[in-house]
Design an enzyme around this catalytic site. Sequence first.
Site, PDB file in Angstrom:
ATOM      1  N   LYS A   1     -14.824   3.363  -2.736  1.00  0.00           N
ATOM      2  CA  LYS A   1     -14.009   3.999  -1.682  1.00  0.00           C
ATOM      3  C   LYS A   1     -13.537   5.374  -2.161  1.00  0.00           C
ATOM      4  O   LYS A   1     -13.169   5.542  -3.334  1.00  0.00           O
ATOM      5  CB  LYS A   1     -12.803   3.097  -1.373  1.00  0.00           C
TER       6      LYS A   1
ATOM      7  N   SER B   1      -8.542   0.583   6.657  1.00  0.00           N
ATOM      8  CA  SER B   1      -9.062   1.904   6.350  1.00  0.00           C
ATOM      9  C   SER B   1     -10.409   1.903   5.629  1.00  0.00           C
ATOM     10  O   SER B   1     -11.134   2.883   5.648  1.00  0.00           O
ATOM     11  CB  SER B   1      -8.056   2.660   5.491  1.00  0.00           C
TER      12      SER B   1
ATOM     13  N   SER C   1      -6.531  -3.215   4.512  1.00  0.00           N
ATOM     14  CA  SER C   1      -7.651  -2.273   4.507  1.00  0.00           C
ATOM     15  C   SER C   1      -8.920  -2.770   3.829  1.00  0.00           C
ATOM     16  O   SER C   1      -9.977  -2.153   3.958  1.00  0.00           O
ATOM     17  CB  SER C   1      -7.234  -0.953   3.858  1.00  0.00           C
TER      18      SER C   1
END
Lengths: 101, 501, 497
Positions: free
Chosen positions: B80, B155, B179
Amino acid sequence: MSESSQITREEVAHVAHLARIELTEAELDHLRSDLDAILEHVKVVQSVVDADTPAMSHPIPVTNVFRLDLNVAGLTADEALAGAPESEEQRFLVPRILGED
Amino acid sequence: MTDLTKATAAELSDLLANKEVTSREVTQAALDRIAAVDGEVHAFLHVANDAALADADAVDAARAAGEPLAALAGVPIAVKDALTTVGMPTTSGSRILEGWVPPYDATVVAKLKAARMPILGKTNMDEFAMGSSTEHSAYGPTRNPWNTNVIPGGSGGGSAAAVAAFEAPLAIGSDTGGSIRQPAAVTGTVGVKPTYGGVSRYGLIALASSLDQIGPVSRTVLDAALLHEVIGGHDPKDSTSLDKPATSFVAAAQRADLSGVRVGIVKELSGEGFDAGVKQRFEEAVALMTAAGADIVEVSCPSFVHALAAYYLVLPSEASSNLAKFDAMRFGLRVSPEGVSEPSAEQVMAATRDAGFGDEVKRRLILGTYALSSGYYDAYYGSAQKVRTLIAQDFDRVFADVDVLMSPTSPTPAWQLGAKLDDPMAMYLQDIATIPANLAGIPGISVPAGLSDGLPVGVQFLAPALADDRLYNAGAALERLLVEKWGTHLIGQAPELEVAR
Amino acid sequence: MTQTLVDFDEALTRYEPVMGLEIHVELNTASKMFCGCATEFGADPNTQVCPVCLGLPGSLPVVNAKAVESAIRMGLALNCEIAEWCRFARKNYFYPDMPKNFQTSQYDEPIAFNGWLDVEVDGETYRIEIERAHMEEDTGKSLHVGGSTGRIHGADYSLLDYNRAGIPLIEIVTKTIEVPGDKAPAVARAYVNQVRDLMLALGVSDARMDQGSLRADVNLSLRPVGTTAFGTRSETKNVNSFRSVERAVRYEISRHAGILDAGGSVLQETRHFHEADGSTSAGREKSDADDYRYFPEPDLAPVAPSREWVEELRGTLPEPPTERRKRLQTEWGFTDLEMRDTIGAGALELVVATVEAGAAPASAKKWWLGELARRAKEDGVELDAMPITAVQVAELQGLIEAGRINDKIARQVIDGVLAGEGSPEAVVVGRGLEVVSDEGALSAAVDAAIAANPDVAQKVRDGKAAAAGALIGSVMKDMHGQADAGRVRELILEKLS
């Protein structure tokens, strides 16, 4: 503005200044109504706790996390300045600072 | 092996260990898949072709030389974009960090490198992890591989989509209010939010420091356990990192035994607001588990109804402070205000933060600044921190009676891109089931539970702090029951993506 | 705006001051408060930095154990209670010298609180009550470029060096200090001085005001004599010498009185002290923009010093200052006045060190309170900022006692040491200042003096030994002062007996 508004436009402007975010007039209006809706939902927290409820700042209780007073290699000045928008004389160059302290 | 991209990390680990494939082959296959489908999916913000292949060659050479290697050595991974990576841009999905290349690796990234896992690139995310759809990325949305007209969750939509689209066998996510778990649920993958402090946050661009936790994203529970064992453990650079021995997650995933396991169904996380399809899959999962020997009871956590409110005060408050450093002085974007000659540092800060942050970030920063400001602290931030205590007390109470808790991960399957963009509260409500774990610091996992109208839904397990192994046991057990029922993993039922020519 | 100042003594006929003092002490730890970067003063810019103290995205702080230990020892030495459990907090405000745009500090849970320190002024003891001592981190340093003055106003841009960012600081805050107005300036100075001595005795800081490792803020308000409500206070920041602390208090009393006499109201503002004329000028006005939005630092674990640890640290404290002074006075055989002068001149630790280096207490005091104090005053610097060490002063005295130089030459040796020519020994050799002990040369010079001054010589022959002084003077002049005056006298008396 709704009758039971949680936050005024002036408050949004003041808080935006504290947060150092320049907002356009349109953004101010839009944010005020968004924040109003959010605050309307979150204000409930005030009524569900009392003075005796401990506040939780850390989810897992751990204390006394220290490191020894030893030097560890950090960054070279070049590495430190590599991401700087501007630099001069091995220092970060920033626009003039308004006279505070 | 016909298609290396379809193999699980555990399978790849065996193939690599047996020298049936090389890391270069596996890594190249992933990179080829990214080249073929990522134009459509947009899971990646940066693809590190050369570096990944160089790492793959190095691990192949090490294996040929007989060096002892970690179980996942040679298995490629996506990271990420919220984690710092030397030599790779790190933007956290924000324009304000466009082009920034950190001079240091996050601890988790350093651990991946030490385990010799080639890093394929950086995955897309809502800006600074603020969002539940990845539509708030400054670099454009990620699309759900199941249906590219719907969101992949957020997210960490990039990491989940990368794994769901077979662009990577594994990915790293971060979970502040769901997330990792919510994107896993809506993409038919597995996501784990470890116990707070179980994985170092050093190098994770902070959203809310007391809620953030890095965790594994994968297609199977065992793969998540394998990755968790690589990234977990104490880190002296993170003061909140727990100095406790890691339990064996892999062994728990392999055990996958529900007999005698007491499972609590949280009353407050299954009723109103949850889609019929979601509830149906959840009830089927409960039935399967009961049949497999689990002892199911309903429990009540009355404070959970206030979790969302507390979360949307704690998160913005901490974020308003964490994101203050993005000020155009030392790194990142610098924008001068229009029509101002010789602007001051203060004016440049404010103009940069206006231009560099998206609407959702500004909304939360202003909310958080307000909640902490003089005269409002006690009512908002202070009260929210007290609600956390109530939620933790609810967890303590129910965990005295049950081993794990169970709920749907998310109230709905993925929605159409753009559908909730203009209604922040509707978006926030998507995290209603995942947030309590972050507020209390406990671990959670989302495993695929089936489809609703052709889109994946997930089931979440929660366990007491430091009992992450229970998640792997329960999650793997449910996964096995469902695979037996379907004859394949849920992800095996995903429609083929159109491959770019 | 011109400032109407009221004469200090006159001001005190109508008003009484209420003071508060805040002292920032930079700890002398090897590494910073929250990272392993070095803390050396004067290093090249941005060479003692890392992702943590630069506030780079993703970095996290970890507390330096030694800084906590120093804070606890400091708290104990200030007779404070030590918190059983306390947290760090974030003080949020934007400023380019602060990389994270929040300062990691302590807010309502200081590590040490409720203490006191006794200071002595003119033989009277005043108890200064300590509100709190808390841990925090220093900021970076900015260099303002362009404009005419190099000051912050009118600068075109600024250059930032973050070497200092993250160096551990302890902030010591007094409760309000209410002492007789005429004593206030001296009490303020004595307090800062004594805190400095304490830091040195604890060994936790270099406590150099000239280098900024000890910085004082003076808060002051006036109220009409006989009233109890506090007036509006001004905060004079970063006063950088003991003398300046005293002057700042005097100036602010005169300034506030001027405003109040005119029926005006004092602004609550920060002020800057000007060394050159002892005045202060307006900094920024306190406003509601000072909303620091403190909240507990989630990235740092709470600090909960065990009582065992606290007691162990208590055992490492140096002798309390008052007791130590009494002991030193007895050991040195100083009168009360001599002791008071020594302390008042800020020379106590210098005399201690000079005595430790081998000089007699009286000699040590003579140099520090005499010649060296005079020169420090001339140069407008603190005594301990003079480029001469206690060891060098002891060496100087040793050279005199060995007869290798005399008192007068010693002053030239001091010139040399202050000019950076090395140790007293090196200056004596380098400048050729050693007294002439060559009997032949001395004897010839004495003969020449006698021959040149027959009248005086006759008086000496007639038994007026006092007249020999003139002959000694002549010989010394001839020898450019580099003779042992005692030996010259002996030779003259021998030759004229």
